[in-house]
Design an enzyme around this catalytic site. Sequence first.
Site, PDB file in Angstrom:
ATOM      1  N   HIS A  15      30.894  39.670  29.824  1.00 20.76           N
ATOM      2  CA  HIS A  15      30.477  38.503  30.619  1.00 20.76           C
ATOM      3  C   HIS A  15      30.794  38.759  32.089  1.00 20.76           C
ATOM      4  O   HIS A  15      31.869  38.414  32.596  1.00 20.76           O
ATOM      5  CB  HIS A  15      31.192  37.237  30.123  1.00 20.76           C
ATOM      6  CG  HIS A  15      30.574  35.967  30.631  1.00 20.76           C
ATOM      7  ND1 HIS A  15      29.961  35.040  29.804  1.00 20.76           N
ATOM      8  CD2 HIS A  15      30.452  35.470  31.882  1.00 20.76           C
ATOM      9  CE1 HIS A  15      29.505  34.032  30.530  1.00 20.76           C
ATOM     10  NE2 HIS A  15      29.794  34.275  31.805  1.00 20.76           N
ATOM     11  N   HIS A  17      28.734  38.569  35.893  1.00 18.65           N
ATOM     12  CA  HIS A  17      27.531  38.224  36.659  1.00 18.65           C
ATOM     13  C   HIS A  17      27.372  39.176  37.844  1.00 18.65           C
ATOM     14  O   HIS A  17      28.291  39.322  38.656  1.00 18.65           O
ATOM     15  CB  HIS A  17      27.621  36.791  37.183  1.00 18.65           C
ATOM     16  CG  HIS A  17      27.520  35.753  36.111  1.00 18.65           C
ATOM     17  ND1 HIS A  17      26.321  35.215  35.708  1.00 18.65           N
ATOM     18  CD2 HIS A  17      28.471  35.160  35.349  1.00 18.65           C
ATOM     19  CE1 HIS A  17      26.541  34.322  34.748  1.00 18.65           C
ATOM     20  NE2 HIS A  17      27.841  34.271  34.508  1.00 18.65           N
ATOM     21  N   ASP A  19      25.580  38.898  40.650  1.00 14.04           N
ATOM     22  CA  ASP A  19      25.648  38.309  41.996  1.00 14.04           C
ATOM     23  C   ASP A  19      27.044  37.807  42.361  1.00 14.04           C
ATOM     24  O   ASP A  19      27.324  37.554  43.531  1.00 14.04           O
ATOM     25  CB  ASP A  19      24.603  37.201  42.185  1.00 14.04           C
ATOM     26  CG  ASP A  19      24.645  36.140  41.103  1.00 14.04           C
ATOM     27  OD1 ASP A  19      25.393  36.308  40.117  1.00 14.04           O
ATOM     28  OD2 ASP A  19      23.916  35.132  41.213  1.00 14.04           O
ATOM     29  N   GLY A 172      23.575  27.991  34.348  1.00 14.47           N
ATOM     30  CA  GLY A 172      23.258  26.869  35.238  1.00 14.47           C
ATOM     31  C   GLY A 172      23.771  25.544  34.697  1.00 14.47           C
ATOM     32  O   GLY A 172      24.693  25.511  33.883  1.00 14.47           O
ATOM     33  N   HIS A 199      25.668  30.452  27.798  1.00 15.99           N
ATOM     34  CA  HIS A 199      26.714  29.655  28.430  1.00 15.99           C
ATOM     35  C   HIS A 199      26.736  28.292  27.728  1.00 15.99           C
ATOM     36  O   HIS A 199      25.704  27.618  27.655  1.00 15.99           O
ATOM     37  CB  HIS A 199      26.393  29.417  29.909  1.00 15.99           C
ATOM     38  CG  HIS A 199      26.734  30.560  30.809  1.00 15.99           C
ATOM     39  ND1 HIS A 199      25.974  31.693  30.890  1.00 15.99           N
ATOM     40  CD2 HIS A 199      27.772  30.725  31.686  1.00 15.99           C
ATOM     41  CE1 HIS A 199      26.525  32.522  31.778  1.00 15.99           C
ATOM     42  NE2 HIS A 199      27.607  31.962  32.278  1.00 15.99           N
ATOM     43  N   GLU A 202      31.300  25.324  28.993  1.00 11.46           N
ATOM     44  CA  GLU A 202      32.073  25.653  30.204  1.00 11.46           C
ATOM     45  C   GLU A 202      32.499  24.342  30.847  1.00 11.46           C
ATOM     46  O   GLU A 202      33.618  24.170  31.294  1.00 11.46           O
ATOM     47  CB  GLU A 202      31.260  26.495  31.187  1.00 11.46           C
ATOM     48  CG  GLU A 202      32.052  26.881  32.421  1.00 11.46           C
ATOM     49  CD  GLU A 202      31.315  27.835  33.351  1.00 11.46           C
ATOM     50  OE1 GLU A 202      31.975  28.422  34.209  1.00 11.46           O
ATOM     51  OE2 GLU A 202      30.081  28.001  33.225  1.00 11.46           O
ATOM     52  N   ASP A 279      33.923  37.290  34.462  1.00 19.52           N
ATOM     53  CA  ASP A 279      32.908  36.331  34.899  1.00 19.52           C
ATOM     54  C   ASP A 279      32.292  36.784  36.223  1.00 19.52           C
ATOM     55  O   ASP A 279      31.146  37.193  36.279  1.00 19.52           O
ATOM     56  CB  ASP A 279      33.490  34.923  35.015  1.00 19.52           C
ATOM     57  CG  ASP A 279      32.418  33.830  34.986  1.00 19.52           C
ATOM     58  OD1 ASP A 279      31.240  34.134  34.681  1.00 19.52           O
ATOM     59  OD2 ASP A 279      32.757  32.656  35.246  1.00 19.52           O
TER      60      ASP A 279
END
Length: 337
Positions: A15, A17, A19, A172, A199, A202, A279
Amino acid sequence: MEESRVRQLPKIELHCHLDGSIRPTTLRTIAEKQNIPLPQDEQALKELVVAPEKCTDLNDYLTRFDFVLTCLQTAEALQAAAYDVISQAAEDGVAYIEVRFAPSQHTEKGLRLPEIVTAVLTGLKQGEEDFGVKSNALLCGMRHDQQQAIEKIVHLAHDFRETGVVGFDLAGNEVDFPPYTFEDVLALANQLSIPLTLHAGECGCGKNVADAVTLGATRIGHGIALKDTPEYLALLKEKKVLLEMCPTSNFQTGTVKTLAEYPFQQFIEAGLAVCINTDNRTVSDTTLTKEFMKLATWYQLSYDEMKQLTKNALAGAFLSPDEKKLLNQKIDQAYLF
């Protein structure tokens, strides 16, 4: 546990990301090539892309991505970003990593979706060649996008299944767009045999996690809200669902406020499969080594327990049995001390 040894031991990250994981120095290079203005001062740049230890909420945490995304609108930038994440993984002793990103967030300068995926895969593979870290990509659909746009991402994942895309995710706003909003999208992914890591939990509620599993997810990103709905734990255990926990991030976003609230031990005691992840390496200013060291401080985690968490990650990785076997041998060999 010793930090230097933890760093050297082979780890698996599922997991991460893209960006949220680019080094500020790499981001500066990417921005300068595109004449994007950014703070000259290193500390000011860091403050722009690294979230504080305590954000007001998830949205506050996510504002750190705004500037980064303006820089990631060219193929060259995406390739450089992916390569950078693999170089960090190598320094962190990661043997295998799945890097996730949302293609729809990189179209502002006219890049087409396949060009975006190709650029990221090129960077990942270049990193693999140079640093020896095996990697694959996961494509994210953004929950606030139109269903039709998200279905395009599912088809994109299918189109690139032979060249490094191994799964699909939904990321999102989970509160306004819970799993059943995407029943048709996820049915399409299941029909095309695309593995799902979603996801869920969360923020929002534990039911989102159960619904994501019912809709086909074999892995769950975060899943923290399950702590308040123990009635769903049996479902995850029965289906052998892997929970991708991200300790630093979960505290930063306010998902949990105190260590007593953090459900790591609760999930382990319930017999759930858990793995540990960063993350967002930059936004959360962390590494997988740091995450394991936190668990050592909080719970007196042992090397045997770290090995089990790593094996949990490997079991849930979207890899072929042969690839898993090789990595499994590498892990076993490294823990002979």
